[in-house]
Design a protein around this motif. Structure first.
Motif, short mmCIF file in Angstrom:
data_model
loop_
_atom_site.label_atom_id
_atom_site.label_comp_id
_atom_site.label_asym_id
_atom_site.label_seq_id
_atom_site.Cartn_x
_atom_site.Cartn_y
_atom_site.Cartn_z
N GLU A 143 36.47 26.28 34.04
CA GLU A 143 36.21 27.08 35.24
C GLU A 143 37.47 27.67 35.85
N LYS A 144 38.57 26.91 35.83
CA LYS A 144 39.81 27.43 36.43
C LYS A 144 40.33 28.63 35.64
N TYR A 145 40.13 28.59 34.31
CA TYR A 145 40.59 29.71 33.48
C TYR A 145 39.69 30.93 33.70
N LEU A 146 38.40 30.70 33.87
CA LEU A 146 37.49 31.81 34.14
C LEU A 146 37.84 32.49 35.46
N ALA A 147 38.23 31.69 36.45
CA ALA A 147 38.62 32.25 37.75
C ALA A 147 39.89 33.07 37.62
N GLN A 148 40.85 32.56 36.85
CA GLN A 148 42.11 33.29 36.63
C GLN A 148 41.85 34.59 35.86
N PHE A 149 40.95 34.52 34.88
CA PHE A 149 40.60 35.70 34.09
C PHE A 149 39.98 36.77 34.99
N GLN A 150 39.05 36.36 35.84
CA GLN A 150 38.41 37.30 36.76
C GLN A 150 39.45 37.98 37.65
N GLU A 151 40.39 37.21 38.14
CA GLU A 151 41.43 37.75 39.01
C GLU A 151 42.30 38.76 38.26
N ALA A 152 42.59 38.47 37.00
CA ALA A 152 43.43 39.36 36.20
C ALA A 152 42.76 40.70 35.93
N ILE A 153 41.53 40.67 35.46
CA ILE A 153 40.87 41.94 35.11
C ILE A 153 40.55 42.75 36.36
N ASP A 154 40.33 42.08 37.49
CA ASP A 154 40.04 42.80 38.73
C ASP A 154 41.30 43.37 39.38
N ASP A 155 42.47 43.01 38.87
CA ASP A 155 43.72 43.58 39.36
C ASP A 155 44.12 44.75 38.45
N ASP A 156 43.44 45.86 38.63
CA ASP A 156 43.74 47.08 37.88
C ASP A 156 43.70 46.83 36.36
N LEU A 157 42.66 46.11 35.93
CA LEU A 157 42.42 45.87 34.50
C LEU A 157 43.66 45.29 33.82
N ASN A 158 44.16 44.19 34.36
CA ASN A 158 45.38 43.58 33.80
C ASN A 158 45.01 42.73 32.58
#
Length: 464
Positions: A350-365
């Motif tokens: 779950e922590k990795y999924l949260a980090q992934f969501q944050e990355a892609i939502d930051d200008d498709l990082n």
């Protein structure tokens, strides 16, 4: 919340759709007079990542991509021949045969790269009526004027011209070269509709006589038809900013009297060996060229995902080889988790999924998102991590569900028939008979094998 860099404002902005829970998106598609090269395809990988991110974030997507099969002249300054007409003459096929062939190959390349097709594919030649109606309305509003070779947009009537690319039109006019078309009121005035010479193959009846549309009008007419105005997102390559997209804005806002697109989002260029990619330099590689050198299309997709879409990406075969090795390693790690028993602890992933969501939502990082995936799959084998990797793959589209054990299968000896074809191709190359060599290579590929040239001669392998 998704934040995206808007070329119009030159800053990241929160994505707030016009219609709640829905995203309307127009993407500039190919001009189908030739094969798409890997630089073109990088732009469509970026488009695909954006579309997948929107879907991952829960938006219902309505996407449109045009197919330019008429109207794109050799020069963005409305000079020269129509690209389809030129290809038709050189290849001795009708423009419609040219368009059908290259459109088919384009979509085959998209499929190989796991690039999803937008919901609506709109061909320019199927929307001529909409384009003529659009031009008529611009003329009626005083934005279009007629000269000997067509109908042009008068940018002096549109004070906002240049706001996307931030052009200084006074400087541009002062530094303009000798005008090719002296009847134009301003060097930057652009064609809405071109009058056709009798020998021009592609032409239609219009209020101004027989002719064909300008390149820019097609995107305006088709986006208005399918998405309305304003709509949410318009994507394309950075090369479209100063001319094509600038002209779209002028047409759209002159017609509707309001802002037409909320977010203009552009992908950067691909370089080759730190230089420009161009046909004249012989470095415009196709997906099939990569396959012939032993690479899989998803090796190239993985290579692209390691660089942010707003940064230039330098292509080298050494870099692609490194990406190939890394991607193979990634698949082997994912496979270990696929084979593992459940850990019984969802918080592992779950922590990795949260980090992934944050990355892609930051200008498709996506480069950051890939790093998070790597960190996750290097953990102790756990089925929950595999499940999380498949969630990541909804955006990355690297076919992680097909991950297999990292073991090299013994090389199969090619059949005698294939070896014979390879030897004939080798002889044709030695004789500099390139046409025969290309024909033999195509025959080898058709029979399910790849032939790769080496210093020693060639290697042949099964096309997996």
């Amino acid at each position: 919340m998704l934040r995206i860099y808007n070329t119009l404002s030159r800053q990241k902005e929160d994505f707030v759709p016009i219609h709640e829970g829905k995203a309307y998106m127009y993407s500039c598609g190919p001009t189908v007079y030739n094969f798409a090269h890997i630089g073109n395809l990088r732009t469509y990988i970026f488009m695909d990542i954006f579309r997948r991110t929107l879907k991952y974030d829960g938006y219902k997507l309505k996407g449109v991509m045009n197919i330019t099969d008429v109207g794109h002249l050799l020069s963005d300054g409305d000079e020269g021949e129509d690209k389809m007409q030129k290809a038709s003459r050189e290849q001795k096929k009708t423009p419609w045969e040219i368009a059908e062939f290259y459109t088919k190959v384009f979509f085959e390349d998209l499929e190989k790269l796991n690039i999803g097709k937008p919901e609506i594919i709109a061909k320019a030649t199927e929307h001529i009526k909409e384009m003529i109606d659009y031009v008529q309305k611009l003329v009626e509003k005083g934005y279009g004027y007629e000269i000997d070779d067509g109908i042009y947009f008068d940018i002096s009537k549109f004070p906002g011209y240049g706001k996307l690319s931030r052009l200084d039109l006074d400087e541009q006019q002062a530094g303009a070269r000798v005008e090719v078309n002296s009847q134009k009121r301003h060097p930057a005035d652009f064609a809405l509709w071109k009058k056709a010479e009798p020998e021009h193959i592609m032409q239609w009846e219009s209020p101004w006589g027989m002719g064909y549309p300008g390149w820019h009008i097609e995107c305006s007419a088709m986006s208005l038809k399918y998405l309305g105005m304003p709509f949410d997102i318009h994507t394309g390559g950075v090369d479209h900013i100063p001319v094509h997209h600038e002209n779209e804005i002028a047409q759209n806002e002159a017609l509707t009297g309001k802002k037409s697109v909320n977010y203009w989002v552009h992908g950067e260029f691909m370089l080759v060996d730190n230089g420009k990619m161009s046909k004249s330099l012989g470095n415009t590689y196709r997906v099939s060229d990569l396959e012939e050198r032993g690479f899989k299309p998803l090796d190239f997709r993985y290579f692209c995902l390691n660089t942010h879409y707003r940064k230039k990406l330098n292509f080298t075969f050494e870099g692609l080889k490194a990406a190939q090795a890394a991607y193979a390693r990634l698949l082997s790690l994912v496979f270990k988790h696929k084979q593992a028993a459940p850990c019984g602890d969802k918080s592992v992933a779950e922590k990795y999924l949260a980090q992934f969501q944050e990355a892609i939502d930051d200008d498709l990082n996506v480069p950051l998102a890939l790093g998070i995936l790597w960190t996750m799959v290097k953990q102790a084998p756990c089925r929950e991590i595999y499940d999380a990797a498949l969630e990541f793959d909804k955006v990355l589209a690297l076919s992680l569900d097909k991950a297999k054990a990292a073991e090299q299968a013994p090389e199969e000896q090619a059949p005698a028939e294939i070896i014979e074809l390879c030897e004939k191709r080798k002889a044709a190359k030695a004789a500099r008979d390139w046409a025969t060599a290309d024909k033999l290579r195509a025959e080898i590929v058709e029979k399910g094998y790849l032939v790769i040239d080496t210093k020693e001669g060639y290697k042949v392998s099964k096309n997996k």
